[in-house]
Design an enzyme around this catalytic site. Structure first.
Site, PDB file in Angstrom:
ATOM      1  N   SER A 261       0.915  -1.091   0.075  1.00 28.73           N
ATOM      2  CA  SER A 261      -0.074  -0.025  -0.055  1.00 28.73           C
ATOM      3  C   SER A 261       0.995   1.396  -0.054  1.00 28.73           C
ATOM      4  CB  SER A 261      -0.959   0.040   1.275  1.00 28.73           C
ATOM      5  OG  SER A 261      -1.948   0.783   0.794  1.00 28.73           O
ATOM      6  N   LYS A 265       4.193   2.143  -2.494  1.00 30.85           N
ATOM      7  CA  LYS A 265       4.690   3.188  -3.046  1.00 30.85           C
ATOM      8  C   LYS A 265       6.045   3.758  -2.694  1.00 30.85           C
ATOM      9  CE  LYS A 265      -0.144   5.321  -1.993  1.00 30.85           C
ATOM     10  NZ  LYS A 265      -1.191   4.709  -2.671  1.00 30.85           N
ATOM     11  N   TRP A 352     -10.226   0.050  -4.809  1.00 27.52           N
ATOM     12  CA  TRP A 352      -9.814   1.478  -4.355  1.00 27.52           C
ATOM     13  C   TRP A 352      -8.256   1.838  -5.120  1.00 27.52           C
ATOM     14  CZ3 TRP A 352     -11.356   5.906  -3.143  1.00 27.52           C
ATOM     15  CH2 TRP A 352     -10.530   6.693  -2.438  1.00 27.52           C
ATOM     16  N   HIS A 402      -7.538  -5.831   0.287  1.00 27.01           N
ATOM     17  CA  HIS A 402      -6.232  -5.151   0.558  1.00 27.01           C
ATOM     18  C   HIS A 402      -5.444  -5.740   1.628  1.00 27.01           C
ATOM     19  CE1 HIS A 402      -3.929  -1.467   0.108  1.00 27.01           C
ATOM     20  NE2 HIS A 402      -4.043  -1.199   1.233  1.00 27.01           N
TER      21      HIS A 402
END
Ligand code: GTR
Length: 421
Positions: A261, A265, A352, A402
């Site tokens: 998540s 990044k 998402w 997720h």
């Protein structure tokens, strides 16, 4: 100036419900957009060799992401000292060596330290290592009682028993489900993790974390092109790498940056910045990570920049509701990792994060890998759930939400066995 916590929370929930209500989850409503070609320079020249890629295209893309997306690190800061806080040659029922090492940085009479928790398998020498941040402290990733509890600021979390922004033993082992330590060690890999809040607390406050060590006179927040939190976390991974290079038990040329998540990044940006990382794994990194921004599916730039104003550099905000103006997209961030192995993973219920946008990004990055004779995604279509592609550019979408699961780790290990051993 700080807002009272309850007001911040209220505003957060209001903005969440507005943004989620407007979220596009319909494929036919994805706008038409041109995919910026990784192999065409900003001036329109065609890149056809890896030498030309490295000489002209890679640097201009890297500079663009550095100055307009994540923000540049103002200055190179070296490790001031490192200190082995604890070590045990018989950890994890005797199969691993555990080390907890604290790295300290000083500048402008200020200091910052963070602790790496490292497990190395005893049956392997010169170990390849998965390095990744955790969300709630090193002690949450294992039941191992010897893991030191961080004193850094933490987000409260009822489920984990975290109150007053302080970590306690109540949260020990609460995230073991995300870290398949036994599988990793048994497969002959090391695991290194850091609590991300020690490098930069995840809140919109630039008076703490690593940022303030590098301020100029009268500066109290990063300049528009200077680093946000993601770049700070990426920096921390590189500093861990500096330490690994001094540790003869670690094969520093085989360190894989991993992240889930927001921390995915950070892992991607670390891999793009620091070519010492042998590979990168992006687990459900989504918007501002592996997912294509221009698709406007799931989380968008306006939403992420509003909810997390501290993650990216200020310059990036000009693309809120204005993705068309971007001359790059996230597949070009992935391309910066070439020719090193890259794994992009999605989860079916994690709309998402835009699984399809993550897949396409990996696919569109592949032309750069091909310049090096490496196999990317090529002309393959998006695979069905739980059918991984394990090329140099790897991809899977698994069933579920997720998260990081054992399934994810099993795939990462299989792929690392092919491409990093
Ligand atoms: C979400 C954010 C995502 C992702 C995620 C996470 O709230 O919108 O971009 O980073 O947090 O880090 O868990």
């Amino acid at each position: 100036m700080k807002m009272p916590v309850h007001l911040t929370m209220l505003l957060f929930f209001i903005s969440m419900s507005i943004s989620k209500a407007q979220t596009n989850y319909t494929e036919s409503e994805v706008p038409f957009f041109e995919v910026p070609n990784p192999l065409t320079t900003f001036k329109g020249e065609t890149i056809s060799t890896n030498t030309a890629w490295e000489k002209s295209r890679r640097p201009e893309l890297h500079a663009f992401f550095r100055e307009n997306v994540y923000g540049r690190v103002p200055e190179n800061l070296k490790i001031d000292s490192y200190n082995i806080l604890e070590q045990d040659h018989n950890a994890l029922n005797g199969k691993a060596k555990r080390t907890q090492v604290e790295l300290t940085f000083t500048k402008n009479n200020k200091e910052l330290s963070f602790t790496i928790l490292l497990y190395l398998p005893k049956h392997v020498k010169n170990t390849a290592v998965f390095l990744g941040y955790n969300f709630y402290g090193n002690h949450t990733i294992t039941e191992d009682e010897s893991v030191i509890i961080s004193t850094a600021w933490t987000d409260n979390n009822k489920e984990f028993g975290i109150e007053n922004n302080t970590l306690t033993a109540a949260s020990r082992g609460k995230r073991t489900n995300r870290w398949a330590i036994d599988k990793i060690i048994d497969a002959g890999y090391g695991l290194a993790t850091i609590y991300y809040g020690e490098v930069d607390p995840d809140k919109n406050d630039f008076s703490d974390g690593i940022h303030h060590l590098l301020y100029g006179e009268n500066q109290n927040q990063p300049k528009p092109d200077e680093w946000g939190s993601i770049a700070a976390w990426a920096w921390g991974l590189s500093k861990a790498m500096d330490y690994f290079e001094t540790n003869p038990e670690i094969e520093a040329t085989k360190v894989i940056a991993f992240g889930h998540s927001r921390l995915g990044k950070a892992a991607l940006w670390a891999g793009a910045n620091d070519q010492r990382f042998a590979g990168v794994i992006s687990n459900n990194s989504g918007c501002g990570g592996a997912a294509m921004s221009k698709r406007k599916y799931g989380e968008t730039l306006a939403v992420i920049n509003q909810r997390f104003p501290h993650w990216f550099c200020t310059n990036f905000k000009q693309y809120n509701n204005n993705e068309e103006a971007l001359v790059v997209d996230q597949h070009q961030l992935l391309a910066l990792i070439a020719p090193r192995p890259l794994y992009v993973a999605s989860a079916e219920e994690d709309r998402w994060a835009d699984p399809r946008g993550e897949f396409l990004s990996a696919k569109y990055a592949s032309s750069v890998y091909e310049l090096y004779g490496k196999k990317g995604i090529g002309d393959m279509e998006m695979p069905s759930t739980n059918l991984p592609i394990h090329n140099t550019v790897a991809y899977h979408i698994r069933t579920g939400k997720h998260d990081v699961t054992d399934y994810d780790w099993e795939q990462y290990i299989k792929w690392a066995n092919i491409h990093l051993r």
